[in-house]
Design a protein around this motif. Structure first.
Motif, PDB file in Angstrom:
ATOM      1  N   LYS A  99     120.660 -16.366 -28.818  1.00  0.00           N
ATOM      2  CA  LYS A  99     120.064 -17.270 -27.841  1.00  0.00           C
ATOM      3  C   LYS A  99     120.891 -17.336 -26.565  1.00  0.00           C
ATOM      4  O   LYS A  99     120.397 -17.752 -25.531  1.00  0.00           O
ATOM      5  CB  LYS A  99     119.915 -18.656 -28.452  1.00  0.00           C
ATOM      6  CG  LYS A  99     121.240 -19.337 -28.762  1.00  0.00           C
ATOM      7  CD  LYS A  99     121.045 -20.736 -29.290  1.00  0.00           C
ATOM      8  CE  LYS A  99     122.402 -21.437 -29.448  1.00  0.00           C
ATOM      9  NZ  LYS A  99     122.272 -22.818 -29.892  1.00  0.00           N
ATOM     10  N   ALA A 100     122.166 -16.916 -26.668  1.00  0.00           N
ATOM     11  CA  ALA A 100     123.009 -16.943 -25.476  1.00  0.00           C
ATOM     12  C   ALA A 100     122.653 -15.836 -24.503  1.00  0.00           C
ATOM     13  O   ALA A 100     123.147 -15.810 -23.389  1.00  0.00           O
ATOM     14  CB  ALA A 100     124.483 -16.836 -25.866  1.00  0.00           C
ATOM     15  N   PRO A 144     119.294 -14.818 -23.409  1.00  0.00           N
ATOM     16  CA  PRO A 144     117.843 -14.942 -23.470  1.00  0.00           C
ATOM     17  C   PRO A 144     117.093 -13.870 -22.688  1.00  0.00           C
ATOM     18  O   PRO A 144     115.928 -13.616 -22.958  1.00  0.00           O
ATOM     19  CB  PRO A 144     117.577 -16.328 -22.892  1.00  0.00           C
ATOM     20  CG  PRO A 144     118.756 -16.619 -22.041  1.00  0.00           C
ATOM     21  CD  PRO A 144     119.917 -15.939 -22.699  1.00  0.00           C
ATOM     22  N   ASN A 166     110.940 -13.345 -26.098  1.00  0.00           N
ATOM     23  CA  ASN A 166     111.845 -14.154 -26.899  1.00  0.00           C
ATOM     24  C   ASN A 166     111.120 -14.726 -28.105  1.00  0.00           C
ATOM     25  O   ASN A 166     109.947 -15.077 -28.023  1.00  0.00           O
ATOM     26  CB  ASN A 166     112.406 -15.297 -26.069  1.00  0.00           C
ATOM     27  CG  ASN A 166     113.220 -14.786 -24.896  1.00  0.00           C
ATOM     28  OD1 ASN A 166     112.687 -14.102 -24.040  1.00  0.00           O
ATOM     29  ND2 ASN A 166     114.486 -15.076 -24.879  1.00  0.00           N
ATOM     30  N   GLY A 182     115.440 -18.028 -30.020  1.00  0.00           N
ATOM     31  CA  GLY A 182     115.935 -18.013 -28.645  1.00  0.00           C
ATOM     32  C   GLY A 182     116.378 -16.645 -28.159  1.00  0.00           C
ATOM     33  O   GLY A 182     116.593 -16.455 -26.986  1.00  0.00           O
ATOM     34  N   TRP A 189     124.661 -25.105 -21.993  1.00  0.00           N
ATOM     35  CA  TRP A 189     123.748 -23.970 -22.140  1.00  0.00           C
ATOM     36  C   TRP A 189     123.947 -22.974 -21.011  1.00  0.00           C
ATOM     37  O   TRP A 189     124.048 -21.767 -21.246  1.00  0.00           O
ATOM     38  CB  TRP A 189     122.311 -24.485 -22.178  1.00  0.00           C
ATOM     39  CG  TRP A 189     121.300 -23.385 -22.207  1.00  0.00           C
ATOM     40  CD1 TRP A 189     120.379 -23.084 -21.259  1.00  0.00           C
ATOM     41  CD2 TRP A 189     121.106 -22.435 -23.262  1.00  0.00           C
ATOM     42  NE1 TRP A 189     119.643 -22.005 -21.641  1.00  0.00           N
ATOM     43  CE2 TRP A 189     120.064 -21.591 -22.855  1.00  0.00           C
ATOM     44  CE3 TRP A 189     121.722 -22.222 -24.485  1.00  0.00           C
ATOM     45  CZ2 TRP A 189     119.617 -20.553 -23.649  1.00  0.00           C
ATOM     46  CZ3 TRP A 189     121.277 -21.167 -25.263  1.00  0.00           C
ATOM     47  CH2 TRP A 189     120.234 -20.360 -24.844  1.00  0.00           C
ATOM     48  N   LEU A 226     126.947 -21.050 -21.482  1.00  0.00           N
ATOM     49  CA  LEU A 226     126.760 -20.075 -22.556  1.00  0.00           C
ATOM     50  C   LEU A 226     125.974 -18.869 -22.070  1.00  0.00           C
ATOM     51  O   LEU A 226     126.340 -17.725 -22.304  1.00  0.00           O
ATOM     52  CB  LEU A 226     126.024 -20.737 -23.723  1.00  0.00           C
ATOM     53  CG  LEU A 226     125.788 -19.889 -24.968  1.00  0.00           C
ATOM     54  CD1 LEU A 226     127.112 -19.638 -25.674  1.00  0.00           C
ATOM     55  CD2 LEU A 226     124.825 -20.571 -25.904  1.00  0.00           C
ATOM     56  N   VAL A 227     124.896 -19.149 -21.368  1.00  0.00           N
ATOM     57  CA  VAL A 227     124.032 -18.057 -20.916  1.00  0.00           C
ATOM     58  C   VAL A 227     124.715 -17.262 -19.814  1.00  0.00           C
ATOM     59  O   VAL A 227     124.445 -16.091 -19.626  1.00  0.00           O
ATOM     60  CB  VAL A 227     122.680 -18.628 -20.447  1.00  0.00           C
ATOM     61  CG1 VAL A 227     121.851 -17.569 -19.760  1.00  0.00           C
ATOM     62  CG2 VAL A 227     121.935 -19.187 -21.633  1.00  0.00           C
ATOM     63  N   LEU A 240     115.959 -18.823 -14.555  1.00  0.00           N
ATOM     64  CA  LEU A 240     114.968 -18.295 -15.492  1.00  0.00           C
ATOM     65  C   LEU A 240     113.672 -19.083 -15.422  1.00  0.00           C
ATOM     66  O   LEU A 240     112.761 -18.834 -16.181  1.00  0.00           O
ATOM     67  CB  LEU A 240     115.525 -18.352 -16.919  1.00  0.00           C
ATOM     68  CG  LEU A 240     116.706 -17.415 -17.179  1.00  0.00           C
ATOM     69  CD1 LEU A 240     117.474 -17.860 -18.396  1.00  0.00           C
ATOM     70  CD2 LEU A 240     116.215 -16.001 -17.348  1.00  0.00           C
ATOM     71  N   GLY A 295     114.701 -19.000 -22.527  1.00  0.00           N
ATOM     72  CA  GLY A 295     116.022 -18.745 -22.012  1.00  0.00           C
ATOM     73  C   GLY A 295     116.485 -19.778 -21.017  1.00  0.00           C
ATOM     74  O   GLY A 295     117.659 -19.881 -20.726  1.00  0.00           O
ATOM     75  N   TYR A 347     116.365 -22.776 -21.627  1.00  0.00           N
ATOM     76  CA  TYR A 347     116.807 -23.906 -22.430  1.00  0.00           C
ATOM     77  C   TYR A 347     117.229 -23.394 -23.800  1.00  0.00           C
ATOM     78  O   TYR A 347     116.887 -22.287 -24.198  1.00  0.00           O
ATOM     79  CB  TYR A 347     115.674 -24.927 -22.591  1.00  0.00           C
ATOM     80  CG  TYR A 347     114.473 -24.362 -23.312  1.00  0.00           C
ATOM     81  CD1 TYR A 347     113.590 -23.509 -22.658  1.00  0.00           C
ATOM     82  CD2 TYR A 347     114.255 -24.631 -24.657  1.00  0.00           C
ATOM     83  CE1 TYR A 347     112.515 -22.958 -23.326  1.00  0.00           C
ATOM     84  CE2 TYR A 347     113.179 -24.089 -25.324  1.00  0.00           C
ATOM     85  CZ  TYR A 347     112.305 -23.246 -24.660  1.00  0.00           C
ATOM     86  OH  TYR A 347     111.251 -22.693 -25.319  1.00  0.00           O
ATOM     87  N   ASP A 348     117.963 -24.242 -24.510  1.00  0.00           N
ATOM     88  CA  ASP A 348     118.434 -23.871 -25.834  1.00  0.00           C
ATOM     89  C   ASP A 348     117.378 -24.222 -26.872  1.00  0.00           C
ATOM     90  O   ASP A 348     117.170 -25.394 -27.187  1.00  0.00           O
ATOM     91  CB  ASP A 348     119.737 -24.607 -26.135  1.00  0.00           C
ATOM     92  CG  ASP A 348     120.327 -24.167 -27.465  1.00  0.00           C
ATOM     93  OD1 ASP A 348     119.636 -23.457 -28.222  1.00  0.00           O
ATOM     94  OD2 ASP A 348     121.477 -24.532 -27.734  1.00  0.00           O
ATOM     95  N   ILE A 349     116.734 -23.195 -27.357  1.00  0.00           N
ATOM     96  CA  ILE A 349     115.565 -23.439 -28.210  1.00  0.00           C
ATOM     97  C   ILE A 349     115.958 -24.117 -29.519  1.00  0.00           C
ATOM     98  O   ILE A 349     115.168 -24.845 -30.109  1.00  0.00           O
ATOM     99  CB  ILE A 349     114.818 -22.116 -28.478  1.00  0.00           C
ATOM    100  CG1 ILE A 349     113.444 -22.410 -29.080  1.00  0.00           C
ATOM    101  CG2 ILE A 349     115.629 -21.197 -29.364  1.00  0.00           C
ATOM    102  CD1 ILE A 349     112.494 -21.289 -28.977  1.00  0.00           C
ATOM    103  N   THR A 350     117.198 -23.928 -29.953  1.00  0.00           N
ATOM    104  CA  THR A 350     117.578 -24.526 -31.226  1.00  0.00           C
ATOM    105  C   THR A 350     117.750 -26.035 -31.095  1.00  0.00           C
ATOM    106  O   THR A 350     117.831 -26.726 -32.095  1.00  0.00           O
ATOM    107  CB  THR A 350     118.900 -23.921 -31.737  1.00  0.00           C
ATOM    108  OG1 THR A 350     119.894 -24.100 -30.738  1.00  0.00           O
ATOM    109  CG2 THR A 350     118.734 -22.450 -32.042  1.00  0.00           C
TER     110      THR A 350
END
Lengths: 630, 372
Positions: A182-183, A185, A351, A355, B238, B241-242, B249, B254, B256-259
């Protein structure tokens, strides 16, 4: 132990020519695959997968018609492995093709596995791991099949093998964890750290004036296509991907990952200069260009080692590599007839609900089956012709023997993708320009197709363009069709062709050591893709990719929203209640400052007289604005 | 934050401070009118004192403007875009600060109706003091004594004003500079108008409706801010991280953090591309097109906290003590001087006191004496 000895090439024929008339030989290799340390670009030492303690890897070399036996021992300790012999037809030996979970089980650490096949095709190939995106960690090497009867055998004096490659300083497992997460995307592929020529940099190739060299060039990289040129020299292309083509002159070629090209370079007659060889990674594939990345690697054609080795000249403007689609096969094979089966695949990146970014053919991203597809084909009886048994996510297509098969690939992605078909050379009958859209929408018909199409096994699809490939289903087996960018293999850009499975059942016998590999790996050898050997049409339990990202509100979202609204309303209600009751128990404030004090509230003296001027504050029971002294 | 030019929290804070100031002034004026403007009173002294009130108010207000202008100026020039890398962390922190401030201020807004009373108490104390210490007058004390009608509104306005500035500054961290001026002006005007109505009509029922409504709005905003603070913190994590700004985006996968996502709709984003209407929705109700567990839970927790807070305060108002504490002796205050009492009992006693407050002739006489 025999295993630990250096490669014993019991009958390796190193040179053609003199031995051209020798009868078919057996070429045997013992490969112990294990970790070594390498630092090919001089920038970072890293653990690399070597063979028999060495890296770069030994070359597999044989003559056409030879039998090759590769005994593998996996000494990696922490990773399984497999070897795929890229570009070989493996006719009659599809179980030797190498991709794990397709034609074999992965070779577990400590396990042995024997590849045994006969080669009936000439040319430039390579071998590499086909397991868990492993080969960019080093497990890839050249495989050269000499042809005493080559139509070009009189056109060159000496053969040279040249590999080009991208190179990462980090290992694939970690890179893959990031890539499919997910990191990441957007699905940005890790950018290589450098480029290599023959697994090194600043390579010097000694040449003699006037001599004609056949360069067999292989892109053994994971990701980057490479532009390749020799300053001051032209290339005469004679072979791509093991298929002889009519000679074509080029000043620069482009080799995608996994492509090969053989060309003749005639050395100049004077030795006054050395000439740079440049391989330049195709940076259009990279999402970012790190500041410290040198995407070029330089070598030299050395005429005189005492002379300077000049820096390569800067190339102005766009690269203009040779267009491989314009090649004409040596045998003038015309286009195969109208297809018996036409398969249209759209390349899509999207995706899923973990994610991460995945690659799709149409709406399917590849997931390995629980039982290797070949073993399903062999164990499913009559149902082997029903694609269902191979599982939805191996994206299977069952082909009948002798069919003309057409694959249309539409790129719905703005990146280049080199597509590779195992077990065949296909005719590249059509390739659109970039941004041409889908084949179906482009108005192109078979009338536009090449009449004598070039053939190879790996062909580049341009950004948002389309390609049309045709091949003959003459080769029973299980053959993968996939993008050869290793990242995309792992993110699922792969389909499975099951060709003439009933023929396979009649003829193919799986060697015991292959079955042993399965038991070592705990992989069943019987059953459908879900491992169900009772009801082959019941695919419950098959490996599935993550789910789709839901559109809009899900139940969870609605519940959360409703709860939030309720708490908001409740909160507002409490505030309103507080606001109004708060006023209710307070008498209305009047500007005059008068209030009503009940008799119960006894007057209280708050200020005691102090100082020379005693003062009293008067308190009055009852209403009245006027001051009253008491 | 809302629609670029109008920040709702700023308006409410300024409005509240303006209203409080106006109430003080109105109490003072009413007081003077009542005591000095009678047929038998000295018109000259009355006018002089009224002038003092307005002078104090004006000067205090002017000073506030200077200080506020300087502060905000410094903030916006020095602050700049220094925080780009972890911008969302700052936005989150400021949203959190704004939310806390609003939560604290909001209660007071509901009780503005009672403020007149509070100020009558203060006035009474203020007027008592100089006389009590009459024997040992210092220069300042003498001045304050002489110009009590100047000093009181001056200090009040200054205090309220600086309070407002601090609040506005706190809240504006989370709003663009362009969103500040309009709500400040409108807040001042509205505060003045409402205060004037309060002064004139003396009716507080309609005012209370207004106050309750605006307080509700304020808490809705604060709940949204609180939830958004959490959202900002998560989003910053996030983005880190990305590795690129996830806002680039757009609304899609992507970004947002889907989890951690509870809902995500690929539209209606208050953040990206002309979210105008949704931006307003976001400012008032805390709407987001991409809710996370953190943002949803924090929103609900905030409301649970606020509800509990009001219930507890009401409990105290009715019972006279906090829940789970022993009630204080109800007669204790009557035996002690007021300045030694706890705030609550002081207020109770003083309210009783001041409802019947009149000026003592001695103070009046002392004023006259000072005049001469």
């Amino acid at each position: 132990m025999a295993w630990l000895r250096p490669p014993s090439l019991s009958s390796l024929v190193r040179q053609l020519g003199f031995l051209a008339l020798a009868s078919a030989a057996t070429v045997k290799y013992d490969f112990e695959i294990g970790w070594v340390t390498a630092n090919p670009d001089g920038m970072a030492e890293r653990s690399t997968i070597g063979i028999n303690g060495q890296w770069p890897l030994p070359r597999i070399e044989a003559n056409i018609g030879d039998q090759i036996i590769v005994n593998v021992l996996n000494s990696l300790g922490d990773q399984s492995t497999s070897l795929h012999f890229h570009g070989l037809f493996m006719n009659g030996s599809t179980h030797m093709d190498g991709p794990s979970q397709a034609t074999q089980c992965p070779i577990s650490p400590g396990s042995r596995f024997t590849y045994n096949f006969t080669i009936d095709q000439p040319g430039t190939y390579w071998y590499h791991s086909h397991d868990h995106g492993q080969y960019p960690d080093g497990l890839r090497g050249p495989l050269i099949i000499h042809d005493p009867d080559s139509p070009f055998k009189d056109d060159y004096d000496e053969e040279l093998v040249l590999t080009v490659s991208d190179w990462y300083h980090d290992q694939m497992p970690g890179l893959l964890d990031f890539f499919i997460s997910k990191a990441n995307p957007t699905g940005a592929e890790p950018v290589p750290n450098s480029a290599l020529l023959n697994d090194t940099q600043n390579l010097k190739i000694s040449v003699e004036p006037g001599k004609r060299y056949l360069f067999r060039v292989i892109n053994v990289g994971a990701f980057a296509g490479q532009y390749l040129w020799f300053e001051g020299h032209n290339m005469t292309i004679i072979e791509v991907d093991g298929v002889y083509h009519q000679q074509a002159e080029a000043t620069m070629i482009y080799l995608s990952a996994a492509q090969r090209c053989s060309f003749i370079i005639t050395a100049r007659n004077d030795t006054s200069e050395n000439f740079p060889i440049v391989a330049s990674m195709d940076t259009s594939l990279f999402d970012t260009l790190p500041d410290d990345l040198n995407w070029n690697v330089t070598g030299w054609l050395t005429y005189d080692s005492t002379k300077p080795f000049p820096d390569p000249a800067v190339v102005d403007g766009d690269y203009e590599p040779f267009d491989d689609w314009t090649l004409v096969p040596w045998d003038n094979q015309t286009i195969y007839g109208e297809p018996d089966q036409s398969i249209s695949l759209d390349v899509i990146m999207d995706n899923l609900d973990d994610g991460a970014n995945y690659a799709f053919f149409n709406d399917i991203t590849y997931r390995a089956p629980k039982v290797p597809t070949l073993y399903t084909a062999l164990s499913s009886g009559e149902l082997a012709t029903d694609a269902t048994v191979y599982g939805k996510y191996t994206h299977p297509f069952v082909l009948e023997k002798g069919q003309v098969v057409e694959i249309i690939v539409n790129n719905i992605d703005p990146g280049k993708h080199p597509f590779h078909l195992h077990g065949h050379h296909f005719q590249a009958v059509w390739r659109s320009e970039e941004e041409a859209g889908t084949f179906q929408d482009s108005g192109v018909t078979s009338a536009n197709f090449s009449e004598v199409p070039m053939r190879r096994d790996t062909f580049v699809l341009y950004p948002n363009g389309n390609i049309v490939l045709r091949f003959l289903a003459y080769n029973p087996g299980v053959w993968l069709f996939h993008c050869h960018i290793e990242w995309h293999v792992q993110s699922g850009l792969m389909a499975t062709f099951v060709e003439a499975p009933l023929d396979l059942q009649k003829s193919l016998v799986i060697p015991q050591n292959h079955k042993d590999a399965c038991s070592a790996a705990g992989v069943p050898t019987v059953g459908n893709a879900a491992g169900n050997s009772v009801n082959y049409l019941d695919l419950s339990g098959q490996n599935v990719p993550p789910g789709l990202i839901p559109e809009g509100f899900t139940t969870r979202g609605i519940v959360a929203l409703v709860f939030s609204i309720i708490s908001g309303l409740l909160g507002v209600a409490v505030i309103a209640w507080y606001g109004f009751v708060g006023m209710a128990d307070q008498p209305a404030v009047e500007p005059a400052g008068a209030g009503v004090v009940s008799p119960a509230d006894a007057p209280v003296v708050v200020a005691e007289p102090k100082g020379p001027t005693p003062t009293e504050v008067s308190l009055v029971d009852g209403a009245g604005g006027g001051g009253t002294r008491t | 934050m809302a629609v670029d030019v109008f920040s709702v929290p700023i308006f409410l804070v300024v409005f509240r401070e303006a209203l409080e100031t106006v109430i003080i002034i109105s109490v003072l004026l009413a007081f003077l009118k009542q005591t000095l403007d009678g047929p038998n009173r000295d018109v000259k002294v009355y006018k002089k004192l009224v002038r003092q009130v307005w002078l104090g108010t004006g000067l205090g207000f002017f000073l506030c403007l200077v200080i506020g202008g300087a502060l905000i100026g410094v903030f916006y020039t020095a602050g700049g875009n220094r925080w780009e890398n972890s911008e969302l962390n700052y936005e989150g922190a400021f949203s959190l600060i704004a939310s806390v401030i609003i939560t604290a201020v909001g209660v007071a807004l509901l009780r503005i109706g009672k403020m007149q009373e509070k100020w009558r108490v203060k006035l009474a104390v203020a007027l008592e003091a100089p006389i009590r210490t009459g024997g040992r007058k210092g220069v300042i004390k003498r001045f304050l004594e002489k110009y009590a009608m100047f000093a009181l509104p001056f200090i009040t306005v200054l205090r309220e004003g600086i309070e407002a500035i601090v609040f506005v500054a706190g809240v504006t961290f989370s709003a663009p500079a362009s969103a500040v001026p309009l709500p400040v002006i409108v807040g001042l005007l509205a505060g003045a108008v409402v205060g004037y109505i309060l002064y004139k009509s003396g009716s507080s029922t309609k005012l209370q409706v207004f106050l309750v409504a605006s307080t509700c709005l304020l808490y809705l905003v604060a709940a949204g801010l609180f939830s958004r603070a959490v959202w900002y913190f998560e989003q910053q994590k996030w983005n880190t991280l990305v590795g690129s700004d996830a806002a680039e985006l757009g609304d899609g996968p992507g970004s947002y953090d889907i989890t951690k996502s509870v809902w995500h709709v690929n539209c209606c984003s208050p953040e990206s591309g002309g979210g105008s209407g949704w931006g307003f929705f976001n400012a008032i109700l805390g709407w987001t097109n991409s809710a996370t567990y953190g943002s949803v839970i924090s929103y609900n927790v905030y409301w649970i906290f606020v509800i509990s807070m009001f219930v507890v305060m009401r409990f105290r108002e009715v019972k006279g003590h906090w829940p789970l504490r022993k009630p204080k002796s109800s007669v204790a205050w009557s035996r002690s001087p007021p300045n030694e009492l706890d705030e609550k009992s002081t207020r109770d006693s003083m309210s009783r006191l001041t409802r019947n407050l009149t000026i003592s002739p001695s103070w009046y006489e002392s004023q006259l004496a000072l005049e001469s």
